[in-house]
Design an enzyme around this catalytic site. Structure first.
Site, PDB file in Angstrom:
ATOM      1  N   GLY A  85       0.828  -1.210   0.000  1.00  5.04           N
ATOM      2  CA  GLY A  85       0.000   0.000   0.000  1.00  5.04           C
ATOM      3  C   GLY A  85       0.851   1.245   0.000  1.00  5.04           C
ATOM      4  O   GLY A  85       1.981   1.236  -0.478  1.00  5.04           O
ATOM      5  N   ASN A  87      -3.984  -4.192   0.427  1.00  7.35           N
ATOM      6  CA  ASN A  87      -4.371  -3.439  -0.767  1.00  7.35           C
ATOM      7  C   ASN A  87      -4.473  -4.315  -2.008  1.00  7.35           C
ATOM      8  O   ASN A  87      -3.645  -5.203  -2.223  1.00  7.35           O
ATOM      9  CB  ASN A  87      -3.339  -2.335  -1.040  1.00  7.35           C
ATOM     10  CG  ASN A  87      -3.416  -1.219  -0.027  1.00  7.35           C
ATOM     11  OD1 ASN A  87      -3.206  -1.433   1.159  1.00  7.35           O
ATOM     12  ND2 ASN A  87      -3.734  -0.024  -0.484  1.00  7.35           N
ATOM     13  N   HIS A 111      -9.009 -10.872  11.826  1.00 10.22           N
ATOM     14  CA  HIS A 111      -8.327 -12.096  12.244  1.00 10.22           C
ATOM     15  C   HIS A 111      -6.866 -11.727  12.477  1.00 10.22           C
ATOM     16  O   HIS A 111      -6.347 -10.830  11.816  1.00 10.22           O
ATOM     17  CB  HIS A 111      -8.428 -13.154  11.136  1.00 10.22           C
ATOM     18  CG  HIS A 111      -7.680 -14.414  11.442  1.00 10.22           C
ATOM     19  ND1 HIS A 111      -8.131 -15.328  12.373  1.00 10.22           N
ATOM     20  CD2 HIS A 111      -6.495 -14.904  10.962  1.00 10.22           C
ATOM     21  CE1 HIS A 111      -7.264 -16.327  12.438  1.00 10.22           C
ATOM     22  NE2 HIS A 111      -6.271 -16.097  11.602  1.00 10.22           N
ATOM     23  N   ARG A 152     -20.743   3.240   6.154  1.00 12.90           N
ATOM     24  CA  ARG A 152     -20.770   4.717   6.228  1.00 12.90           C
ATOM     25  C   ARG A 152     -19.858   5.319   5.165  1.00 12.90           C
ATOM     26  O   ARG A 152     -18.980   4.637   4.645  1.00 12.90           O
ATOM     27  CB  ARG A 152     -20.307   5.180   7.615  1.00 12.90           C
ATOM     28  CG  ARG A 152     -18.866   4.757   7.913  1.00 12.90           C
ATOM     29  CD  ARG A 152     -18.358   5.295   9.242  1.00 12.90           C
ATOM     30  NE  ARG A 152     -17.015   4.796   9.547  1.00 12.90           N
ATOM     31  CZ  ARG A 152     -15.888   5.407   9.189  1.00 12.90           C
ATOM     32  NH1 ARG A 152     -15.926   6.523   8.489  1.00 12.90           N
ATOM     33  NH2 ARG A 152     -14.715   4.884   9.491  1.00 12.90           N
ATOM     34  N   LYS A 167      -0.620  -0.671   9.928  1.00 15.55           N
ATOM     35  CA  LYS A 167      -0.237  -1.756  10.833  1.00 15.55           C
ATOM     36  C   LYS A 167       0.166  -1.212  12.196  1.00 15.55           C
ATOM     37  O   LYS A 167      -0.136  -1.794  13.223  1.00 15.55           O
ATOM     38  CB  LYS A 167       0.917  -2.549  10.207  1.00 15.55           C
ATOM     39  CG  LYS A 167       0.968  -3.968  10.661  1.00 15.55           C
ATOM     40  CD  LYS A 167       2.070  -4.736   9.940  1.00 15.55           C
ATOM     41  CE  LYS A 167       1.717  -5.003   8.490  1.00 15.55           C
ATOM     42  NZ  LYS A 167       2.869  -5.522   7.739  1.00 15.55           N
ATOM     43  N   GLU A 189      -8.985  -1.194   0.344  1.00 12.37           N
ATOM     44  CA  GLU A 189      -8.130  -1.679   1.421  1.00 12.37           C
ATOM     45  C   GLU A 189      -8.947  -2.527   2.375  1.00 12.37           C
ATOM     46  O   GLU A 189      -9.916  -2.042   2.956  1.00 12.37           O
ATOM     47  CB  GLU A 189      -7.528  -0.500   2.190  1.00 12.37           C
ATOM     48  CG  GLU A 189      -6.699   0.435   1.309  1.00 12.37           C
ATOM     49  CD  GLU A 189      -5.925   1.449   2.135  1.00 12.37           C
ATOM     50  OE1 GLU A 189      -5.501   1.106   3.265  1.00 12.37           O
ATOM     51  OE2 GLU A 189      -5.758   2.579   1.666  1.00 12.37           O
ATOM     52  N   THR A 202      -4.207  -2.982   6.565  1.00 15.61           N
ATOM     53  CA  THR A 202      -5.160  -3.062   5.453  1.00 15.61           C
ATOM     54  C   THR A 202      -4.454  -3.602   4.225  1.00 15.61           C
ATOM     55  O   THR A 202      -3.457  -3.043   3.770  1.00 15.61           O
ATOM     56  CB  THR A 202      -5.750  -1.678   5.122  1.00 15.61           C
ATOM     57  OG1 THR A 202      -4.691  -0.783   4.784  1.00 15.61           O
ATOM     58  CG2 THR A 202      -6.559  -1.129   6.293  1.00 15.61           C
TER      59      THR A 202
HETATM   60  P1  ADP Z   1       0.510  -1.407   3.336  1.00 14.46           P
HETATM   61  O1  ADP Z   1       0.670   0.068   3.283  1.00 14.46           O
HETATM   62  O2  ADP Z   1       1.575  -2.155   2.545  1.00 14.46           O
HETATM   63  O3  ADP Z   1      -0.880  -1.844   2.934  1.00 14.46           O
HETATM   64  P2  ADP Z   1      -0.262  -2.024   6.087  1.00 14.46           P
HETATM   65  O4  ADP Z   1       0.356  -1.441   7.305  1.00 14.46           O
HETATM   66  O5  ADP Z   1      -1.653  -1.548   5.738  1.00 14.46           O
HETATM   67  O6  ADP Z   1       0.743  -1.816   4.874  1.00 14.46           O
HETATM   68  O7  ADP Z   1      -0.259  -3.616   6.265  1.00 14.46           O
HETATM   69  C1  ADP Z   1      -0.938  -4.407   5.306  1.00 14.46           C
HETATM   70  C2  ADP Z   1      -0.374  -5.811   5.214  1.00 14.46           C
HETATM   71  O8  ADP Z   1      -0.420  -6.463   6.479  1.00 14.46           O
HETATM   72  C3  ADP Z   1      -1.205  -6.681   4.294  1.00 14.46           C
HETATM   73  O9  ADP Z   1      -0.813  -6.538   2.935  1.00 14.46           O
HETATM   74  C4  ADP Z   1      -0.948  -8.088   4.833  1.00 14.46           C
HETATM   75  O10 ADP Z   1       0.168  -8.674   4.181  1.00 14.46           O
HETATM   76  C5  ADP Z   1      -0.622  -7.856   6.306  1.00 14.46           C
HETATM   77  N1  ADP Z   1      -1.700  -8.235   7.240  1.00 14.46           N
HETATM   78  C6  ADP Z   1      -1.499  -8.950   8.397  1.00 14.46           C
HETATM   79  N2  ADP Z   1      -2.640  -9.140   9.067  1.00 14.46           N
HETATM   80  C7  ADP Z   1      -3.621  -8.530   8.328  1.00 14.46           C
HETATM   81  C8  ADP Z   1      -5.043  -8.396   8.518  1.00 14.46           C
HETATM   82  N3  ADP Z   1      -5.671  -8.919   9.599  1.00 14.46           N
HETATM   83  N4  ADP Z   1      -5.751  -7.723   7.567  1.00 14.46           N
HETATM   84  C9  ADP Z   1      -5.108  -7.187   6.497  1.00 14.46           C
HETATM   85  N5  ADP Z   1      -3.779  -7.292   6.266  1.00 14.46           N
HETATM   86  C10 ADP Z   1      -3.024  -7.943   7.172  1.00 14.46           C
HETATM   87 MG    MG Z   2      -2.637  -0.973   3.802  1.00 17.16          MG
END
Ligand code: ADP
Ligand code: MG
Length: 147
Positions: free
Chosen positions: A14, A28, A83, A103, A20, A78, A26
């Site tokens: 993303g 992407n 889980h 929303r 995170k 996203e 989230t």
């Molecule tokens: P990014 O900016 O790369 O999307 P994030 O901080 O949003 O970084 O973290 C997203 C990544 O975290 C996902 O691509 C996935 O590999 C991992 N991930 C681990 N647990 C989850 C979860 N419960 N829901 C979504 N993504 C998760």
């Molecule tokens: Mg993300």
């Protein structure tokens, strides 16, 4: 009406907005998946079911928003899977069905307010998905078809 809407694609990096770090990662989808969204799917927060690869099916919340990377001319999708995963799943196939709308998007005065709103969305998603009409979609063959 476009719901339920089924979608599948590879999980890509993303914008590094640190979701995170907020405790709400989230996953992407790439542009190619986002471009298939029907025009009448508005931006905002959705809920539904998700599965990574051929894994278990979990509840999810999804944000559809304007993508800052493209100066807000394209959308982004996203998905936060409700889980706790042992590892990241970049590069794996994420399958989702969006079943309901929570929303519209909005901006928040503080990070705490944003996190509170997302946690509220997660609770609403968990509750709504227990409705028989939504539980039914968890069993959809879409999740068991080979990608
Ligand atoms: P990014 O900016 O790369 O999307 P994030 O901080 O949003 O970084 O973290 C997203 C990544 O975290 C996902 O691509 C996935 O590999 C991992 N991930 C681990 N647990 C989850 C979860 N419960 N829901 C979504 N993504 C998760
Ligand atoms: Mg993300």
């Amino acid at each position: 009406k476009s719901l339920p809407y089924f979608s599948r694609g590879e999980v890509v990096r993303g914008f590094g907005r640190g979701s995170k770090e907020l405790g709400i990662p989230t996953a992407n989808f790439p542009d190619s998946v986002v471009e298939h969204l029907p025009g009448d799917i508005s931006t905002g927060i959705y809920y539904g079911w998700a599965c990574v690869g051929s894994g278990d099916i979990h509840k999810m919340v999804m944000s559809i928003g304007w993508n800052p990377y493209y100066k807000n001319t394209k959308k982004s999708m996203e998905t936060h899977v409700i889980h706790t995963f042992k590892e990241d799943f970049y590069g794996q196939i994420l399958s989702v069905v969006m079943v309901g709308y929570i929303r519209p998007e909005r901006s928040y005065d503080s990070l705490d307010a944003l996190i509170a709103a997302i946690n509220h969305d997660i609770e609403e998603a968990k509750r709504n998905l227990e409705l028989p009409e939504h539980l039914k979609l968890k069993e959809d063959n879409f999740f068991r078809a080979t990608a």
